[in-house]
Design a protein around this motif. Structure first.
Motif, mmCIF file in Angstrom:
data_model
loop_
_atom_site.group_PDB
_atom_site.id
_atom_site.type_symbol
_atom_site.label_atom_id
_atom_site.label_comp_id
_atom_site.label_asym_id
_atom_site.label_seq_id
_atom_site.Cartn_x
_atom_site.Cartn_y
_atom_site.Cartn_z
ATOM 1 N N ILE A 31 0.825 -1.105 0.161
ATOM 2 C CA ILE A 31 -0.136 0.129 0.183
ATOM 3 C C ILE A 31 0.720 1.239 -0.085
ATOM 4 O O ILE A 31 1.996 1.188 0.634
ATOM 5 N N GLY A 32 0.314 2.224 -0.801
ATOM 6 C CA GLY A 32 1.239 3.448 -0.601
ATOM 7 C C GLY A 32 1.951 3.597 -1.912
ATOM 8 O O GLY A 32 1.799 3.440 -3.096
ATOM 9 N N ALA A 33 3.216 4.312 -1.777
ATOM 10 C CA ALA A 33 4.017 4.678 -2.977
ATOM 11 C C ALA A 33 4.311 3.150 -3.849
ATOM 12 O O ALA A 33 4.516 3.431 -5.054
ATOM 13 N N PRO A 34 4.604 2.084 -3.409
ATOM 14 C CA PRO A 34 4.846 0.864 -4.141
ATOM 15 C C PRO A 34 3.886 0.630 -5.134
ATOM 16 O O PRO A 34 4.030 0.187 -6.084
ATOM 17 N N THR A 35 2.428 1.030 -5.007
ATOM 18 C CA THR A 35 1.451 0.738 -6.020
ATOM 19 C C THR A 35 1.915 1.635 -7.296
ATOM 20 O O THR A 35 1.345 1.056 -8.435
ATOM 21 N N LEU A 36 2.403 2.718 -7.310
ATOM 22 C CA LEU A 36 3.151 3.553 -8.521
ATOM 23 C C LEU A 36 3.796 2.464 -9.302
ATOM 24 O O LEU A 36 3.847 2.831 -10.732
ATOM 25 N N VAL A 37 4.696 1.419 -9.088
ATOM 26 C CA VAL A 37 5.149 0.446 -9.744
ATOM 27 C C VAL A 37 4.477 -0.032 -10.844
ATOM 28 O O VAL A 37 4.820 -0.279 -12.068
ATOM 29 N N ALA A 38 3.035 -0.269 -10.466
ATOM 30 C CA ALA A 38 2.035 -1.032 -11.507
ATOM 31 C C ALA A 38 1.927 -0.033 -12.589
ATOM 32 O O ALA A 38 1.822 -0.493 -13.717
ATOM 33 N N ASP A 39 1.910 1.179 -12.550
ATOM 34 C CA ASP A 39 1.834 2.266 -13.873
ATOM 35 C C ASP A 39 3.092 2.090 -14.692
ATOM 36 O O ASP A 39 3.104 2.774 -15.946
ATOM 37 N N PRO A 60 -2.373 -1.091 -14.193
ATOM 38 C CA PRO A 60 -2.183 -0.034 -13.810
ATOM 39 C C PRO A 60 -3.438 0.804 -13.163
ATOM 40 O O PRO A 60 -4.545 0.233 -13.526
ATOM 41 N N ALA A 61 -3.234 2.068 -12.528
ATOM 42 C CA ALA A 61 -4.338 2.806 -11.985
ATOM 43 C C ALA A 61 -5.247 2.919 -13.077
ATOM 44 O O ALA A 61 -4.782 3.413 -14.387
ATOM 45 N N PRO A 62 -6.683 3.050 -13.108
ATOM 46 C CA PRO A 62 -7.387 3.569 -14.303
ATOM 47 C C PRO A 62 -7.355 5.126 -14.403
ATOM 48 O O PRO A 62 -7.137 5.754 -13.427
ATOM 49 N N VAL A 63 -7.648 5.268 -15.580
ATOM 50 C CA VAL A 63 -7.794 6.868 -15.880
ATOM 51 C C VAL A 63 -9.011 7.298 -15.497
ATOM 52 O O VAL A 63 -9.925 6.885 -15.258
ATOM 53 N N PRO A 64 -9.086 8.585 -15.164
ATOM 54 C CA PRO A 64 -10.324 9.066 -14.831
ATOM 55 C C PRO A 64 -11.567 9.037 -15.720
ATOM 56 O O PRO A 64 -11.316 9.002 -16.958
ATOM 57 N N GLY A 65 -12.757 8.585 -15.350
ATOM 58 C CA GLY A 65 -13.769 8.481 -16.129
ATOM 59 C C GLY A 65 -14.027 6.759 -16.432
ATOM 60 O O GLY A 65 -14.965 6.469 -17.296
ATOM 61 N N HIS A 66 -13.080 6.179 -16.143
ATOM 62 C CA HIS A 66 -13.067 4.723 -16.345
ATOM 63 C C HIS A 66 -12.522 3.815 -15.287
ATOM 64 O O HIS A 66 -11.911 2.938 -15.294
ATOM 65 N N ILE A 67 -13.301 4.087 -13.837
ATOM 66 C CA ILE A 67 -12.976 3.400 -12.857
ATOM 67 C C ILE A 67 -14.174 2.286 -12.651
ATOM 68 O O ILE A 67 -15.277 3.000 -12.639
ATOM 69 N N ASP A 68 -13.745 1.385 -12.262
ATOM 70 C CA ASP A 68 -14.778 0.202 -11.708
ATOM 71 C C ASP A 68 -14.613 0.207 -10.526
ATOM 72 O O ASP A 68 -13.827 -0.518 -10.015
ATOM 73 N N ALA A 69 -15.877 0.419 -9.712
ATOM 74 C CA ALA A 69 -15.839 0.612 -8.188
ATOM 75 C C ALA A 69 -15.733 -0.954 -7.724
ATOM 76 O O ALA A 69 -15.212 -1.030 -6.463
ATOM 77 N N ASP A 70 -15.785 -2.002 -8.427
ATOM 78 C CA ASP A 70 -15.814 -3.288 -7.909
ATOM 79 C C ASP A 70 -14.253 -3.690 -7.974
ATOM 80 O O ASP A 70 -13.976 -4.978 -7.496
ATOM 81 N N LEU A 71 -13.448 -3.107 -8.814
ATOM 82 C CA LEU A 71 -12.095 -3.448 -9.044
ATOM 83 C C LEU A 71 -11.075 -2.505 -8.005
ATOM 84 O O LEU A 71 -11.060 -1.531 -8.296
ATOM 85 N N ASN A 72 -10.744 -3.069 -6.904
ATOM 86 C CA ASN A 72 -10.027 -2.107 -5.934
ATOM 87 C C ASN A 72 -9.098 -3.042 -4.939
ATOM 88 O O ASN A 72 -9.273 -4.062 -4.865
#
Length: 224
Positions: A31-39, A60-72
């Motif tokens: 959690i935190g900064a390490p999640t940036l590695v995915a991008d 990677p993190a979703p772009v704004p407007g294309h967020i699926d609330a079930d994927l977290n």
């Protein structure tokens, strides 16, 4: 204490970490900064990202407007890569504890020269403990990489001779990526693997109070 320049940004450091992940690896990002590695992992490079809550092939993190609330995962929205799968939380921890992860990238409050990791609690009376699955990752992953700033906001070094905060794991850290340098963990302390920006080994040693040594790998073409 020596004043260092700001060094790499967190996104720049995440991109540097991504370069070191071998293709085909199964990796968990804390959690935190390490999640940036995915991008920072290229689309054409096959690295399977595992999440603690039960997902393989996180993207990677979703772009704004294309967020699926079930994927977290990691307390933030994520995306899927082709072939993504989902499974029970208990199965996810079985993967973590069973040695099935090649690498995990975790944040930290402190790392000792012996590879001890403290990243879940500062011990302060008003601090909120947040261990999550860090203990399981620290002992279960084949390689434990830490992504953190070299110094706290108050200028205190996070690389120490001995941790003073409650430990997450003993002798578990393999490598430490900071905004000023990359350090390996060896039986003889912290060899500096790579320097960033204007940082020097002497400046890092002054800032941390540790007897650092040059452990940089010289390319064969540059050797005398």
């Amino acid at each position: 204490m020596t004043v260092l320049s700001s060094g790499l940004t967190r996104r720049e450091l995440a991109a540097r970490i991504a370069l070191d992940i071998p293709e085909g690896s199964v990796v968990n990002l804390g959690i935190g900064a390490p999640t940036l590695v995915a991008d920072a992992i290229p689309e054409d490079v096959e690295v399977v990202l595992h999440t603690e809550n039960g997902m393989l092939a996180m993207g990677p993190a979703p772009v704004p407007g294309h967020i699926d609330a079930d994927l977290n995962a990691g307390k933030q929205p994520v995306t899927e890569r082709p072939g993504a799968s989902y499974f029970h939380h208990a199965d996810s921890f079985a993967m973590m504890r069973g040695g099935h992860l090649d690498i995990c990238v975790l944040g930290a409050f402190q790392m000792s020269e012996h590879g001890d990791l403290a990243n879940w609690h500062t011990g302060a009376a008003d601090a909120i403990p947040a261990v999550g699955g860090a203990m399981d990752l620290a002992i279960g992953a084949k390689s434990v990489w830490v992504m953190t700033d070299l110094l706290t906001r108050g200028g205190t070094p996070k690389l120490v001779t001995q941790c003073t905060y409650p430990l997450t794991g003993v002798g578990c850290v393999t490598r430490v990526y900071t905004n000023h340098a990359v350090f390996d963990i060896t039986p003889v302390g912290f060899p500096v693997r790579e320097l960033f920006g204007t940082a020097t080994i002497d400046a890092l040693a002054s800032a941390t109070g540790l007897p650092l040594r040059d452990g940089r790998v010289v390319p064969l073409a540059d050797r005398p």
